[in-house]
Design a protein around this motif. Structure first.
Motif, PDB file in Angstrom:
ATOM      1  N   MET A  28      20.775  45.146 -15.084  1.00 43.12           N
ATOM      2  CA  MET A  28      19.680  45.920 -14.547  1.00 43.12           C
ATOM      3  C   MET A  28      18.453  45.023 -14.441  1.00 43.12           C
ATOM      4  O   MET A  28      18.136  44.256 -15.315  1.00 43.12           O
ATOM      5  N   ALA A  29      17.712  45.155 -13.330  1.00 42.57           N
ATOM      6  CA  ALA A  29      16.520  44.347 -13.103  1.00 42.57           C
ATOM      7  C   ALA A  29      15.392  44.798 -14.015  1.00 42.57           C
ATOM      8  O   ALA A  29      15.322  45.947 -14.427  1.00 42.57           O
ATOM      9  N   SER A  30      14.509  43.883 -14.304  1.00 39.91           N
ATOM     10  CA  SER A  30      13.335  44.194 -15.121  1.00 39.91           C
ATOM     11  C   SER A  30      12.431  45.178 -14.379  1.00 39.91           C
ATOM     12  O   SER A  30      12.310  45.122 -13.169  1.00 39.91           O
ATOM     13  N   THR A  31      11.800  46.069 -15.129  1.00 35.48           N
ATOM     14  CA  THR A  31      10.872  47.018 -14.496  1.00 35.48           C
ATOM     15  C   THR A  31       9.427  46.652 -14.748  1.00 35.48           C
ATOM     16  O   THR A  31       8.529  47.469 -14.603  1.00 35.48           O
ATOM     17  N   THR A  32       9.180  45.418 -15.112  1.00 31.59           N
ATOM     18  CA  THR A  32       7.814  44.927 -15.237  1.00 31.59           C
ATOM     19  C   THR A  32       7.703  43.621 -14.469  1.00 31.59           C
ATOM     20  O   THR A  32       8.697  42.921 -14.268  1.00 31.59           O
ATOM     21  N   LEU A  33       6.499  43.317 -14.037  1.00 31.13           N
ATOM     22  CA  LEU A  33       6.295  42.043 -13.359  1.00 31.13           C
ATOM     23  C   LEU A  33       6.472  40.924 -14.362  1.00 31.13           C
ATOM     24  O   LEU A  33       6.133  41.080 -15.542  1.00 31.13           O
ATOM     25  N   PRO A  34       6.985  39.791 -13.914  1.00 31.10           N
ATOM     26  CA  PRO A  34       7.125  38.665 -14.835  1.00 31.10           C
ATOM     27  C   PRO A  34       5.765  38.307 -15.430  1.00 31.10           C
ATOM     28  O   PRO A  34       4.742  38.351 -14.738  1.00 31.10           O
ATOM     29  N   SER A  35       5.753  37.991 -16.711  1.00 29.92           N
ATOM     30  CA  SER A  35       4.484  37.617 -17.337  1.00 29.92           C
ATOM     31  C   SER A  35       3.984  36.304 -16.762  1.00 29.92           C
ATOM     32  O   SER A  35       2.791  36.041 -16.751  1.00 29.92           O
TER      33      SER A  35
ATOM     34  N   ALA B  48       0.593  45.546  -1.364  1.00 31.80           N
ATOM     35  CA  ALA B  48       0.988  45.687  -2.758  1.00 31.80           C
ATOM     36  C   ALA B  48       2.488  45.868  -2.846  1.00 31.80           C
ATOM     37  O   ALA B  48       3.117  46.396  -1.931  1.00 31.80           O
ATOM     38  N   VAL B  49       3.044  45.407  -3.964  1.00 36.07           N
ATOM     39  CA  VAL B  49       4.456  45.617  -4.275  1.00 36.07           C
ATOM     40  C   VAL B  49       4.546  46.296  -5.631  1.00 36.07           C
ATOM     41  O   VAL B  49       3.653  46.169  -6.468  1.00 36.07           O
ATOM     42  N   ARG B  50       5.621  47.036  -5.807  1.00 34.66           N
ATOM     43  CA  ARG B  50       5.865  47.716  -7.079  1.00 34.66           C
ATOM     44  C   ARG B  50       7.200  47.223  -7.628  1.00 34.66           C
ATOM     45  O   ARG B  50       8.155  47.027  -6.886  1.00 34.66           O
ATOM     46  N   VAL B  51       7.251  47.050  -8.935  1.00 31.99           N
ATOM     47  CA  VAL B  51       8.500  46.709  -9.601  1.00 31.99           C
ATOM     48  C   VAL B  51       9.303  47.987  -9.778  1.00 31.99           C
ATOM     49  O   VAL B  51       8.771  49.007 -10.230  1.00 31.99           O
ATOM     50  N   THR B  52      10.570  47.954  -9.378  1.00 34.20           N
ATOM     51  CA  THR B  52      11.485  49.074  -9.584  1.00 34.20           C
ATOM     52  C   THR B  52      12.711  48.550 -10.313  1.00 34.20           C
ATOM     53  O   THR B  52      12.841  47.329 -10.520  1.00 34.20           O
ATOM     54  N   ASP B  53      13.618  49.438 -10.641  1.00 34.36           N
ATOM     55  CA  ASP B  53      14.847  48.973 -11.286  1.00 34.36           C
ATOM     56  C   ASP B  53      15.736  48.206 -10.312  1.00 34.36           C
ATOM     57  O   ASP B  53      16.718  47.605 -10.718  1.00 34.36           O
ATOM     58  N   ARG B  54      15.380  48.191  -9.019  1.00 30.14           N
ATOM     59  CA  ARG B  54      16.096  47.403  -8.003  1.00 30.14           C
ATOM     60  C   ARG B  54      15.341  46.144  -7.619  1.00 30.14           C
ATOM     61  O   ARG B  54      15.705  45.469  -6.676  1.00 30.14           O
ATOM     62  N   GLY B  55      14.252  45.850  -8.331  1.00 32.70           N
ATOM     63  CA  GLY B  55      13.440  44.681  -8.020  1.00 32.70           C
ATOM     64  C   GLY B  55      12.151  45.074  -7.325  1.00 32.70           C
ATOM     65  O   GLY B  55      11.779  46.250  -7.294  1.00 32.70           O
ATOM     66  N   LEU B  56      11.442  44.108  -6.752  1.00 33.79           N
ATOM     67  CA  LEU B  56      10.181  44.386  -6.059  1.00 33.79           C
ATOM     68  C   LEU B  56      10.436  45.198  -4.802  1.00 33.79           C
ATOM     69  O   LEU B  56      11.379  44.927  -4.060  1.00 33.79           O
ATOM     70  N   ARG B  57       9.558  46.173  -4.549  1.00 35.88           N
ATOM     71  CA  ARG B  57       9.608  46.970  -3.331  1.00 35.88           C
ATOM     72  C   ARG B  57       8.205  47.022  -2.742  1.00 35.88           C
ATOM     73  O   ARG B  57       7.214  47.166  -3.457  1.00 35.88           O
TER      74      ARG B  57
END
Length: 159
Positions: A1-8, A130-139
């Motif tokens: 599963m992809a991360s749901t936060t932006l990389p630090s 803008a992009v949002r992090v989702t469980d499928r990656g950036l959208r």
């Protein structure tokens, strides 16, 4: 599963954003609507206009849309009525702000078409959003395109 936060690490986030935008422009030019639809959030917003608001083709480039269905319907109509081959080249993509799971960005676009077997400059402008992090990656959450149509002047004379 992809991360749901932006990389630090801001550089990793920037690389993911650059890849997303490159994927968007390439698949828009080649018109792959299923792939494009998968790159955007359901609540995506899209706007497009010229910087002057006074071109002969203003109606063709102007949009202010909300929701994936509305955005994709306009994208399809706009793309079908545009030349092929068409090349949108995104550059200088960079993150301007990160807040929670949303990253805001700015970039340039340079658009070409082919005339007499050679690339011809069609347009340039900015593509910010803008992009949002989702469980499928950036959208893609928001994309605002402003096309350059005003003649260049020295920076000190620009308003």
């Amino acid at each position: 599963m992809a991360s749901t936060t932006l990389p630090s690490d801001r550089w990793n986030a920037a690389a993911e954003l650059t890849a997303l935008m490159g994927t968007w422009w390439f698949n828009y030019d080649e018109w792959n609507p299923e792939l494009l639809r998968g790159l955007v959030a359901e609540d995506v917003t899209f706007s497009s206009r010229s910087d002057s608001g006074a071109t002969d083709y203003e109606e063709f480039v102007t949009a202010n849309l909300t929701g994936v269905d509305e955005v994709m319907a306009w994208q399809e109509s706009h793309r079908i009525d545009s030349p092929y081959p068409l090349r949108h080249n995104g550059s200088n993509v960079h993150i301007t702000d990160i807040e929670g799971d949303v990253a805001r960005f700015s970039s340039y676009i340079f658009v070409t078409k082919i005339v007499d077997g050679r690339p011809l400059s069609l347009s340039s402008g900015t593509a910010c959003g803008a992009v949002r992090v989702t469980d499928r990656g950036l959208r893609l959450l928001r994309l605002e395109v402003v096309l350059d149509t005003t003649d260049s002047v020295p920076l000190g004379a620009a308003s």
